[in-house]
Design a protein around this motif. Structure first.
Motif, mmCIF file in Angstrom:
data_model
loop_
_atom_site.group_PDB
_atom_site.id
_atom_site.type_symbol
_atom_site.label_atom_id
_atom_site.label_comp_id
_atom_site.label_asym_id
_atom_site.label_seq_id
_atom_site.Cartn_x
_atom_site.Cartn_y
_atom_site.Cartn_z
ATOM 1 N N SER A 189 -36.654 35.380 15.855
ATOM 2 C CA SER A 189 -36.029 34.282 15.093
ATOM 3 C C SER A 189 -36.759 34.210 13.766
ATOM 4 C CB SER A 189 -36.210 32.947 15.820
ATOM 5 O OG SER A 189 -35.664 33.011 17.099
ATOM 6 N N ILE A 190 -36.005 34.342 12.678
ATOM 7 C CA ILE A 190 -36.627 34.391 11.350
ATOM 8 C C ILE A 190 -36.240 33.151 10.543
ATOM 9 C CG2 ILE A 190 -36.774 35.684 9.177
ATOM 10 C CD1 ILE A 190 -37.655 37.491 11.419
ATOM 11 N N LEU A 191 -37.232 32.488 9.970
ATOM 12 C CA LEU A 191 -36.951 31.442 8.980
ATOM 13 C C LEU A 191 -37.585 31.889 7.663
ATOM 14 C CD1 LEU A 191 -35.589 28.665 8.564
ATOM 15 C CD2 LEU A 191 -37.852 27.646 8.833
ATOM 16 N N TRP A 192 -36.725 32.129 6.671
ATOM 17 C CA TRP A 192 -37.133 32.742 5.402
ATOM 18 C C TRP A 192 -36.888 31.722 4.298
ATOM 19 C CZ3 TRP A 192 -38.000 38.134 3.857
ATOM 20 C CH2 TRP A 192 -37.756 38.407 2.514
ATOM 21 N N ALA A 193 -37.941 31.134 3.771
ATOM 22 C CA ALA A 193 -37.771 30.134 2.705
ATOM 23 C C ALA A 193 -37.685 30.830 1.354
ATOM 24 C CB ALA A 193 -38.953 29.172 2.711
ATOM 25 N N THR A 194 -36.746 30.398 0.558
ATOM 26 C CA THR A 194 -36.559 31.009 -0.760
ATOM 27 C C THR A 194 -35.869 30.038 -1.713
ATOM 28 O OG1 THR A 194 -35.646 32.924 -1.950
ATOM 29 C CG2 THR A 194 -34.315 32.037 -0.152
ATOM 30 N N HIS A 195 -36.020 30.286 -3.016
ATOM 31 C CA HIS A 195 -35.202 29.530 -3.969
ATOM 32 C C HIS A 195 -34.214 30.478 -4.652
ATOM 33 C CE1 HIS A 195 -38.513 31.123 -6.451
ATOM 34 N NE2 HIS A 195 -37.643 31.110 -7.435
ATOM 35 N N LEU A 196 -34.131 31.718 -4.143
ATOM 36 C CA LEU A 196 -33.300 32.747 -4.772
ATOM 37 C C LEU A 196 -32.050 33.019 -3.947
ATOM 38 C CD1 LEU A 196 -36.260 35.181 -5.543
ATOM 39 C CD2 LEU A 196 -35.082 33.682 -7.179
ATOM 40 N N THR A 197 -30.885 32.698 -4.512
ATOM 41 C CA THR A 197 -29.639 32.861 -3.743
ATOM 42 C C THR A 197 -29.347 34.335 -3.445
ATOM 43 O OG1 THR A 197 -28.429 32.798 -5.833
ATOM 44 C CG2 THR A 197 -28.515 30.768 -4.552
ATOM 45 N N ASP A 198 -29.850 35.256 -4.285
ATOM 46 C CA ASP A 198 -29.516 36.665 -4.037
ATOM 47 C C ASP A 198 -30.285 37.243 -2.849
ATOM 48 O OD1 ASP A 198 -32.011 36.930 -5.127
ATOM 49 O OD2 ASP A 198 -31.443 38.338 -6.700
ATOM 50 N N GLU A 199 -31.181 36.455 -2.238
ATOM 51 C CA GLU A 199 -31.856 36.931 -1.027
ATOM 52 C C GLU A 199 -31.085 36.548 0.234
ATOM 53 O OE1 GLU A 199 -35.943 35.637 -1.128
ATOM 54 O OE2 GLU A 199 -36.432 37.109 -2.692
ATOM 55 N N VAL A 200 -29.987 35.795 0.073
ATOM 56 C CA VAL A 200 -29.213 35.343 1.227
ATOM 57 C C VAL A 200 -28.006 36.250 1.397
ATOM 58 C CG1 VAL A 200 -28.015 33.394 2.284
ATOM 59 C CG2 VAL A 200 -29.931 32.983 0.714
ATOM 60 N N ARG A 201 -27.788 36.735 2.615
ATOM 61 C CA ARG A 201 -26.651 37.618 2.893
ATOM 62 C C ARG A 201 -25.585 36.849 3.675
ATOM 63 N NH1 ARG A 201 -30.106 43.067 4.544
ATOM 64 N NH2 ARG A 201 -31.264 43.121 2.582
ATOM 65 N N ASP A 202 -24.365 37.322 3.569
ATOM 66 C CA ASP A 202 -23.268 36.626 4.251
ATOM 67 C C ASP A 202 -23.479 36.529 5.757
ATOM 68 O OD1 ASP A 202 -21.812 35.768 2.153
ATOM 69 O OD2 ASP A 202 -20.307 37.369 2.213
ATOM 70 N N GLY A 203 -24.151 37.517 6.336
ATOM 71 C CA GLY A 203 -24.361 37.502 7.793
ATOM 72 C C GLY A 203 -25.493 36.583 8.231
ATOM 73 N N ASP A 204 -26.219 35.998 7.269
ATOM 74 C CA ASP A 204 -27.356 35.133 7.614
ATOM 75 C C ASP A 204 -26.885 33.741 8.009
ATOM 76 O OD1 ASP A 204 -28.979 37.210 6.785
ATOM 77 O OD2 ASP A 204 -29.438 36.327 4.827
ATOM 78 N N SER A 205 -27.767 33.058 8.723
ATOM 79 C CA SER A 205 -27.615 31.617 8.862
ATOM 80 C C SER A 205 -28.262 31.010 7.618
ATOM 81 C CB SER A 205 -28.340 31.163 10.131
ATOM 82 O OG SER A 205 -28.390 29.769 10.179
ATOM 83 N N LEU A 206 -27.741 29.881 7.169
ATOM 84 C CA LEU A 206 -28.232 29.294 5.918
ATOM 85 C C LEU A 206 -28.435 27.795 6.093
ATOM 86 C CD1 LEU A 206 -28.676 29.303 2.778
ATOM 87 C CD2 LEU A 206 -26.189 29.066 2.551
ATOM 88 N N ALA A 207 -29.567 27.319 5.576
ATOM 89 C CA ALA A 207 -29.790 25.869 5.498
ATOM 90 C C ALA A 207 -30.208 25.580 4.060
ATOM 91 C CB ALA A 207 -30.871 25.435 6.476
ATOM 92 N N ILE A 208 -29.464 24.715 3.385
ATOM 93 C CA ILE A 208 -29.831 24.354 2.004
ATOM 94 C C ILE A 208 -30.590 23.028 2.035
ATOM 95 C CG2 ILE A 208 -28.987 23.747 -0.300
ATOM 96 C CD1 ILE A 208 -26.750 25.714 0.014
ATOM 97 N N CYS A 216 -26.586 21.329 4.019
ATOM 98 C CA CYS A 216 -25.637 22.022 4.886
ATOM 99 C C CYS A 216 -26.398 23.084 5.669
ATOM 100 C CB CYS A 216 -24.498 22.648 4.080
ATOM 101 S SG CYS A 216 -25.020 23.766 2.782
ATOM 102 N N HIS A 217 -25.886 23.425 6.843
ATOM 103 C CA HIS A 217 -26.553 24.396 7.715
ATOM 104 C C HIS A 217 -25.474 25.076 8.552
ATOM 105 C CE1 HIS A 217 -29.253 26.380 10.309
ATOM 106 N NE2 HIS A 217 -29.544 25.416 11.155
ATOM 107 N N GLY A 218 -25.418 26.387 8.475
ATOM 108 C CA GLY A 218 -24.420 27.129 9.243
ATOM 109 C C GLY A 218 -24.382 28.562 8.747
ATOM 110 N N PRO A 219 -23.373 29.339 9.182
ATOM 111 C CA PRO A 219 -23.263 30.720 8.712
ATOM 112 C C PRO A 219 -23.046 30.748 7.198
ATOM 113 C CG PRO A 219 -21.812 30.309 10.600
ATOM 114 C CD PRO A 219 -22.336 28.975 10.158
ATOM 115 N N ALA A 220 -23.810 31.599 6.500
ATOM 116 C CA ALA A 220 -23.758 31.616 5.029
ATOM 117 C C ALA A 220 -22.343 31.894 4.532
ATOM 118 C CB ALA A 220 -24.740 32.651 4.486
ATOM 119 N N ALA A 221 -21.671 32.853 5.147
ATOM 120 C CA ALA A 221 -20.327 33.227 4.681
ATOM 121 C C ALA A 221 -19.368 32.043 4.809
ATOM 122 C CB ALA A 221 -19.803 34.414 5.482
#
Ligand code: ADP
Length: 251
Positions: A189-208, A216-221
């Motif tokens: 289970s990976i939690l990757w903190a970033t302020h860069l949107t280009d590090e997020v992929r459509d297949g990732d889970s995303l929490a802003i 919001c929190h859910g599938p990035a796509a």
């Protein structure tokens, strides 16, 4: 029995004196999931990392790691966490191998087991032949990879990374991001903190995260829909839009 999420934060709040840094933050990361915690500077990412790693404590909300409640059973919960902090913490004047062994010893691993794991970690990174070099001689990308290998030496089920690409060039950033996605595919289970949107992929889970709140929190796509993620992020975190929400739900 339903499987335990790797990491489960429920309604976590935290204040520094009178400054409220986190407000009822809830995030879940399943085994095998890469979850990007995306937030501008000051959003509360590092504070959340401080809470998840036991640096700070709070009575508001709960943090569970592989089913262990961090407040009630910190030893079991922390044993399941590997962490890569924003600031590099390798000893530059020790060899690559010695840095790994030192960390293994901190986790109570015996000499032989520590040697075995360090060798396997270096093999995997394609760095076996550099084991005797001083860390000082490695480039930034290799140092970060080593920090990730070191964070995994006690075989945790959750890996936390706080802005791990800071200071790396584009190629090294891409390589580290690929590497950590591979680790997720292996079941971490990976939690990757970033302020860069280009590090997020459509297949990732995303929490802003913005101003201490999960917007919001859910599938990035799903969250971004047809909109580029950068536009969504800028829209939600625009000054004066602290209450921004999407309809992506809070999984
Ligand atoms: P991020 O890692 O997303 O940049 P931080 O967790 O560092 O955000 O900061 C969240 C908020 O808490 C910010 O408003 C920041 O100014 C505040 N903050 C962070 N550390 C401290 C501290 N030690 N004392 C008081 N306020 C702090």
């Amino acid at each position: 029995m339903t499987p335990q999420p790797g990491l489960c934060l429920r309604d976590v709040s935290f204040r520094y004196g009178s400054r409220q840094a986190l407000r009822a933050v809830s995030v879940t990361v399943e085994p095998g999931q890469f979850c990007a915690l995306l937030g501008p500077n000051g959003a509360g990412k590092s504070t959340l990392f401080g809470l998840m790693t036991g640096l700070f404590t709070t009575r508001e909300g709960s943090i569970c790691v592989a089913g262990h409640d961090l407040a009630r059973n910190p030893r079991a919960a922390l044993a399941q966490i590997g962490v890569v902090f924003q600031q590099p913490t390798l000893d530059l004047d020790l060899t690559v191998r010695r840095n790994l062994l030192y960390f293994a010893a901190l986790h109570g691993l015996s000499g032989r087991e520590a040697e075995r794991r360090a060798a396997a970690a270096l093999e995997r990174l394609g760095m076996a032949e550099r084991a005797a070099e001083l860390v000082r001689s490695l480039n930034g990308g290799h140092r970060r990879r080593m920090e990730i290998a070191r964070a995994l030496i006690h075989r945790p089920s959750v890996l936390l990374l706080d802005e791990p690409t800071v200071g790396l060039d584009a190629a090294a950033r891409m390589a580290i991001t690929d590497h950590v996605h591979d680790l997720a595919a292996e079941g971490l289970s990976i939690l990757w903190a970033t302020h860069l949107t280009d590090e997020v992929r459509d297949g990732d889970s995303l929490a802003i995260l913005h101003q201490g709140r999960i917007l919001c929190h859910g599938p990035a796509a799903h969250l971004r829909g047809a909109e580029p993620l950068r536009d969504l992020f800028l829209r939600l975190t625009a000054p004066g839009d602290s209450a921004g929400q999407t309809d992506g739900g809070n999984t």
